[in-house]
Write an enzyme that holds these catalytic residues in place. Structure first.
Site: not given
Ligand code: SAH
Ligand code: SF4
Length: 391
Positions: A90, A103, A110, A114, A117, A368
């Site tokens: 996406e 974006c 990934c 996390c 996410c 995000c």
């Molecule tokens: N992998 C990279 C970039 C993609 S995520 C990273 O983790 O930085 C972009 C941002 O969105 C990151 O700060 C991530 O932690 C945040 N994010 C992930 N899941 C989220 C959620 N459910 N609500 C709000 N922010 C989220």
């Molecule tokens: Fe991967 Fe999501 Fe963690 Fe970013 S926030 S490193 S996309 S699992």
């Protein structure tokens, strides 16, 4: 067939030289592809017919295949782009009054998992190629040119953030080539401060990015101590906070040493990300943006905020608080507005510029952390998670 979307200018020059063509043709070709948005060689009118035929014989400008697209009530647009093998990624465009931010994704899924996410929950399939990363920019601009007909091409996408699906610093070489094309005057011509890489903290590659292409850096912190961060950002077990803070200091320090502090008074990046009108006093590489997702009852207490202020005191930085965006089965709740305000207040009092990111495009799952795409998981994460839950 070679996909010419996957080359930076020097790569394209070598490619043409290997076919007996003059290197300067690369510049023309590069501009046709990225500036003028052409993908068919027959449209490249200042090339001789023989050259067009030679190119067409073994190369293409291979574009992504759009599976679907949607536009949110607030104008945010999202595309689901097919990358083969049952995978789709996406890309999201966020229009604002004075800028447009794209974006982009760097991986199908990934591997870093996390816990809050949606992408992380999908598991991981593979890195995107350079052409697949840049194809998102090409495609978005192509489509948006029709929506914003009165704007010059280059103004439609004024900023690019690597905050889509995947961890950009674990697809490092492809990321660097894509950055070259975004920054190249004959490519997309974006300044370094208008391109942001967001990372969950791959320490050695933060250093490599600093050496090779120091664009603006956002670091996904999300917790002020190792115990909590180990749990919600598991890569922390490999690169704990002390080493991450050191890498951040090195990143900023190197930038300051170059003396390149950018053009005066220009606005850059997205205000949503906590960046404001900035002057010669600093450039994006003069500070790190720490992203911090606000999870109700998990990382959002006053004590967490105080610990965070102490942790980052030696790092020139700003904070961007991201209210958690829910997705089905996440198991988390967004912090209350009061908790977010209290958290922000403590950081502001400690002297940090701290903004709260506006949620954009949540009605199309484009906010995000909501990007799920379609990932043929090779890590069997979903199975493992299901097992973990039943145990
Ligand atoms: N992998 C990279 C970039 C993609 S995520 C990273 O983790 O930085 C972009 C941002 O969105 C990151 O700060 C991530 O932690 C945040 N994010 C992930 N899941 C989220 C959620 N459910 N609500 C709000 N922010 C989220
Ligand atoms: Fe991967 Fe999501 Fe963690 Fe970013 S926030 S490193 S996309 S699992």
């Amino acid at each position: 067939m070679e996909n010419l979307l996957g080359y930076d200018l020097s790569g394209l020059a070598s490619y043409l030289e290997a076919r007996g063509e003059k290197a300067f043709r690369a510049r023309q070709l590069f501009r046709w592809i990225h500036q003028r948005g052409k993908s068919r060689f027959e449209d490249m009118t200042d090339f001789a017919k023989s050259l067009r035929e030679k190119l067409a014989a073994d190369s293409v400008v291979g574009l992504p295949i759009e599976r679907s697209s949607s536009v949110a009530a607030d104008g945010t647009a999202k595309w689901l782009l097919d990358v083969g093998g049952g995978n789709a990624v996406e890309t999201v465009f966020i229009p604002e009054t004075r800028r447009g931010t794209l974006c982009v994704s760097t991986q199908a899924g990934c591997a870093l998992a996390c816990t809050f996410c949606s992408t992380g929950r999908q598991g991981f399939n593979r890195n995107l190629s350079v052409a697949e990363i840049l194809g998102q920019v090409w495609w978005a601009r192509h489509v948006l040119a029709q929506r914003f007909q009165t704007l010059p091409h280059e103004r439609i996408i004024s900023n690019v953030v690597f905050m889509g699906m995947g961890e950009p610093l674990t697809n490092f070489d492809h990321l660097i080539t894509a950055l070259h094309v975004l920054l190249d005057d004959f490519g997309y011509g974006l300044s370094r401060r208008r391109v942001t890489v967001s990372t969950s903290g791959i320490v050695p590659n933060i250093d490599r990015l600093r050496e090779q292409c120091p664009v603006a850096l956002a670091v996904s912190l999300h917790a002020p101590n190792d115990e909590l961060r180990d749990e919600i950002v598991p890569i922390n077990k490999k690169y704990p906070l002390a080493s991450l803070m050191e890498a951040c200091r090195r990143y900023v320090g190197a930038a300051a040493a170059t003396g390149d502090s950018g053009e005066p008074g220009e606005e850059f990046a997205s205000e949503d990300m906590g960046w404001r009108k900035w002057t010669r006093a600093g450039s994006p590489r003069d500070f790190i943006t720490f992203e911090y997702v606000m999870l109700d009852g998990v990382n959002d207490t006053a004590a967490h905020a105080q610990q965070l202020a102490a942790l980052t005191q030696d790092v020139p930085c700003k904070f961007n608080l991201i209210p958690f965006n829910p997705f089905p089965g996440s198991g988390y709740q967004r912090s209350t507005d009061q908790a977010i305000e209290r958290f922000q207040g403590i950081l502001l009092n400690a002297g940090y510029i701290t903004t709260v990111r506006k949620t954009r495009g949540s009605d199309i799952d484009g906010a995000c952390g909501q990007l799920a795409g379609e990932v043929q998981d090779r890590t069997r994460r979903k199975d493992k998670m299901a097992l973990g839950m039943s145990a």
